[in-house]
Design a protein around this motif. Structure first.
Motif, PDB file in Angstrom:
ATOM      1  N   ARG A   1      -6.532  -6.688   8.841  1.00 22.77           N
ATOM      2  CA  ARG A   1      -6.091  -8.036   8.470  1.00 22.77           C
ATOM      3  C   ARG A   1      -4.626  -8.008   8.064  1.00 22.77           C
ATOM      4  N   THR A   2      -3.896  -9.027   8.484  1.00 22.12           N
ATOM      5  CA  THR A   2      -2.467  -9.074   8.185  1.00 22.12           C
ATOM      6  C   THR A   2      -2.124 -10.322   7.382  1.00 22.12           C
ATOM      7  N   GLY A   3      -1.023 -10.235   6.641  1.00 23.86           N
ATOM      8  CA  GLY A   3      -0.530 -11.368   5.860  1.00 23.86           C
ATOM      9  C   GLY A   3       0.802 -11.831   6.405  1.00 23.86           C
TER      10      GLY A   3
ATOM     11  N   ARG B   1       4.571 -11.989   7.643  1.00 19.12           N
ATOM     12  CA  ARG B   1       5.359 -11.019   8.412  1.00 19.12           C
ATOM     13  C   ARG B   1       4.466 -10.023   9.160  1.00 19.12           C
ATOM     14  N   LYS B   2       3.170 -10.364   9.302  1.00 18.34           N
ATOM     15  CA  LYS B   2       2.202  -9.538  10.023  1.00 18.34           C
ATOM     16  C   LYS B   2       2.044  -8.139   9.401  1.00 18.34           C
ATOM     17  N   VAL B   3       2.249  -8.054   8.104  1.00 15.25           N
ATOM     18  CA  VAL B   3       2.087  -6.791   7.389  1.00 15.25           C
ATOM     19  C   VAL B   3       0.613  -6.587   7.050  1.00 15.25           C
ATOM     20  N   PRO B   4       0.002  -5.461   7.453  1.00 17.53           N
ATOM     21  CA  PRO B   4      -1.401  -5.196   7.114  1.00 17.53           C
ATOM     22  C   PRO B   4      -1.513  -4.727   5.661  1.00 17.53           C
ATOM     23  N   TYR B   5      -1.664  -5.674   4.745  1.00 16.40           N
ATOM     24  CA  TYR B   5      -1.538  -5.366   3.323  1.00 16.40           C
ATOM     25  C   TYR B   5      -2.615  -4.432   2.797  1.00 16.40           C
ATOM     26  N   TYR B   6      -3.825  -4.533   3.322  1.00 15.38           N
ATOM     27  CA  TYR B   6      -4.876  -3.618   2.859  1.00 15.38           C
ATOM     28  C   TYR B   6      -4.563  -2.173   3.280  1.00 15.38           C
ATOM     29  N   ALA B   7      -4.045  -2.021   4.498  1.00 13.38           N
ATOM     30  CA  ALA B   7      -3.644  -0.694   4.964  1.00 13.38           C
ATOM     31  C   ALA B   7      -2.479  -0.170   4.130  1.00 13.38           C
ATOM     32  N   VAL B   8      -1.562  -1.055   3.777  1.00 15.31           N
ATOM     33  CA  VAL B   8      -0.416  -0.673   2.941  1.00 15.31           C
ATOM     34  C   VAL B   8      -0.894  -0.241   1.558  1.00 15.31           C
ATOM     35  N   LEU B   9      -1.893  -0.939   1.020  1.00 15.13           N
ATOM     36  CA  LEU B   9      -2.424  -0.577  -0.298  1.00 15.13           C
ATOM     37  C   LEU B   9      -3.016   0.830  -0.293  1.00 15.13           C
ATOM     38  N   LEU B  10      -3.722   1.186   0.789  1.00 14.11           N
ATOM     39  CA  LEU B  10      -4.271   2.537   0.885  1.00 14.11           C
ATOM     40  C   LEU B  10      -3.141   3.554   0.993  1.00 14.11           C
ATOM     41  N   THR B  11      -2.080   3.199   1.729  1.00 10.35           N
ATOM     42  CA  THR B  11      -0.918   4.070   1.849  1.00 10.35           C
ATOM     43  C   THR B  11      -0.259   4.275   0.487  1.00 10.35           C
ATOM     44  N   ILE B  12      -0.164   3.207  -0.298  1.00 12.93           N
ATOM     45  CA  ILE B  12       0.390   3.315  -1.654  1.00 12.93           C
ATOM     46  C   ILE B  12      -0.452   4.270  -2.492  1.00 12.93           C
ATOM     47  N   GLY B  13      -1.775   4.203  -2.309  1.00  6.03           N
ATOM     48  CA  GLY B  13      -2.659   5.131  -3.005  1.00  6.03           C
ATOM     49  C   GLY B  13      -2.340   6.576  -2.652  1.00  6.03           C
ATOM     50  N   GLY B  14      -2.054   6.836  -1.363  1.00  5.37           N
ATOM     51  CA  GLY B  14      -1.671   8.177  -0.924  1.00  5.37           C
ATOM     52  C   GLY B  14      -0.354   8.621  -1.547  1.00  5.37           C
ATOM     53  N   LEU B  15       0.588   7.685  -1.630  1.00  6.09           N
ATOM     54  CA  LEU B  15       1.874   7.988  -2.271  1.00  6.09           C
ATOM     55  C   LEU B  15       1.689   8.353  -3.741  1.00  6.09           C
ATOM     56  N   ILE B  16       0.880   7.566  -4.424  1.00  7.20           N
ATOM     57  CA  ILE B  16       0.639   7.824  -5.850  1.00  7.20           C
ATOM     58  C   ILE B  16      -0.010   9.195  -6.035  1.00  7.20           C
ATOM     59  N   ALA B  17      -0.949   9.539  -5.140  1.00  8.96           N
ATOM     60  CA  ALA B  17      -1.604  10.848  -5.220  1.00  8.96           C
ATOM     61  C   ALA B  17      -0.583  11.973  -5.042  1.00  8.96           C
TER      62      ALA B  17
END
Length: 443
Positions: free
Chosen positions: A322-324, A326-342
């Protein structure tokens, strides 16, 4: 101009793909990871660069042959699925996503290490956080024209290496203040192989990691005007890349003994440190940070894109596609942020060895993908005797790089981290196989 002509005009020539491949492949794995290879293997690590180039070529040749025969948007994922079934495409996709996640963490840590050249008292996790926030900001805002800047950053990375090569030749010729080169090797076993064959073997994973990204070229082969030019493109790209790698590392080893290198500083900065160059190390370090940041953001894009693709194919939860705005897939981005935090948390807990752990695990995950590409190639294509021998050579070289990680206690941890990822993906794959069977029975 008809529609076909317009599409053809958007396609690229084989040499353009070669140059794109060089720019995309050169990154923190070479700028920093090569220092780990030098400390493990000594001067003879140059031989490993040649062998890794051969192994990389075999993988790209197999992938490009499958692309020329049957172009697929999913590239190696699609070929794995075609060869062995849905489970193979599913697991390959998640292994690649995991490898990109680890690569992102590795690049983030490398950037923090480069930043310590200017800010030695700033902890790794603080610098990693800053670069991570900047990278996520680029993705969320969808900066217009960032793709063009990626090409500029690629040129800057190549220019930085060429700058080092020119300066190193001047140093070898005695034209720079700071003394004569202090080579660490002589033409005997003690000079070339000071740490023995096992040291060279343990170094191979970091050399292979510096060639990581060849699978992206296989995906981009679909953009060629003539997909059958893909093997030629790969041959030229790897020849150019190998020449750059061997010449630059060879000069670095000529200037400074291998014992002076360490995983906390780029070998090129170390090699130039004793010469009176004032601004050059700072300019070079700036180029490393800019180039490293570009590859990190590319990895961030890659992770979100892969996850979105898996979601669209039914191999990940639907909400990830699902995208918001600017067609950014925000749920995918949130998981990526989780990886960054880890990654940042790990950098906080293990600041001394984090780069080696992440680099080893990331390199191994990529090599697992490469192995599956060669297995898919054997299953799908009709191979001549020569191609079978070439494939076998590739398999042996990759397996040697994988097994070499067991010879060092630090890289051994990275090996077990990669096995942990494989175990989790394997369990999930088995669960999904049962689910798919039940769905087929119900239908």
């Amino acid at each position: 101009m008809d529609k076909k002509e317009r599409i053809d005009n958007k396609k690229i020539q084989w040499w353009q793909l070669s140059l794109i491949g060089v720019g995309c492949t050169i990154g923190t794995g070479f700028f920093l990871g090569s220092a780990l290879a030098i400390t493990r293997g000594g001067p003879a690590v140059l031989l490993i660069f040649l062998l890794a180039a051969i192994g990389t070529y075999v993988v790209f040749d197999a992938l490009s042959a499958m692309t020329a025969e049957d172009p697929q948007k999913g590239s190696f994922r699609a070929y794995a699925k075609k060869a062995y079934g849905r489970w193979a495409g599913f697991s390959n996709g998640w292994v690649y996503w995991s490898s990109e996640l680890l690569i992102m963490g590795s690049q983030l840590t490398a950037l923090a290490i480069f930043a310590q050249f200017w800010f030695p008292d700033v902890p790794l996790w603080v610098s990693s956080s800053v670069f991570g926030v900047l990278g996520i900001g680029v993705i969320i805002t969808g900066v217009s024209g960032f793709e063009r800047f990626e090409n500029i950053f690629g040129v800057m990375k190549i220019a930085a290496i060429l700058m080092f090569i020119i300066i190193a030749f001047l140093a070898v010729g005695g034209f720079l203040k700071g003394g004569q080169p202090d080579p660490s090797f002589t033409w005997d076993n003690k000079g070339l192989l000071p740490l023995g064959i096992t040291g060279l073997w343990a170094a191979s994973i970091y050399v292979f990691y510096s060639f990581g990204g060849i699978e992206v070229m296989g995906i981009m082969a679909n953009e060629l005007k003539n997909p059958k030019d893909a093997p030629k493109s790969g041959t030229f790209m790897l020849s150019l890349l190998t020449t750059i790698y061997v010449v630059s590392i060879g000069l670095a080893l000529w200037l400074v003994p291998y014992t002076k290198y360490n995983g906390d500083e780029s070998p090129f900065i170390t090699a130039l440190s004793k010469y009176d160059l004032s601004f050059v190390p700072h300019a070079f370090n700036g180029a490393l940070i800019i180039g490293g940041f570009s590859t990190m953001v590319a990895s961030l894009y890659g992770i979100t894109t892969i996850l979105t693709s898996l979601s669209e194919d039914g191999d990940a939860p639907k909400f990830f596609s699902r995208t918001g705005p600017r067609k950014v897939p925000y749920y995918a981005v949130l998981l990526t942020i989780g990886g960054l935090i880890a990654s940042i948390i790990v950098a906080l807990l293990l600041p001394e060895k984090i780069y080696e752990y992440l680099t080893t695990a990331a390199g191994l995950m990529l090599l697992y993908i490469w192995l599956f590409i060669l297995f898919s190639y054997n299953k799908i294509m009709e191979l001549t005797s020569f191609k079978r021998v070439k494939r076998l050579i590739g398999l042996v070289l990759i397996l040697l790089a994988v097994s070499g990680t067991l010879l060092n206690k630090t890289s051994r941890i990275g090996f077990f981290v990669s096995l942990g990822f494989l175990l989790v993906i394997g369990i999930v794959t088995m669960f999904m196989k049962n689910k798919w069977k039940h769905l087929e029975v119900e239908e």
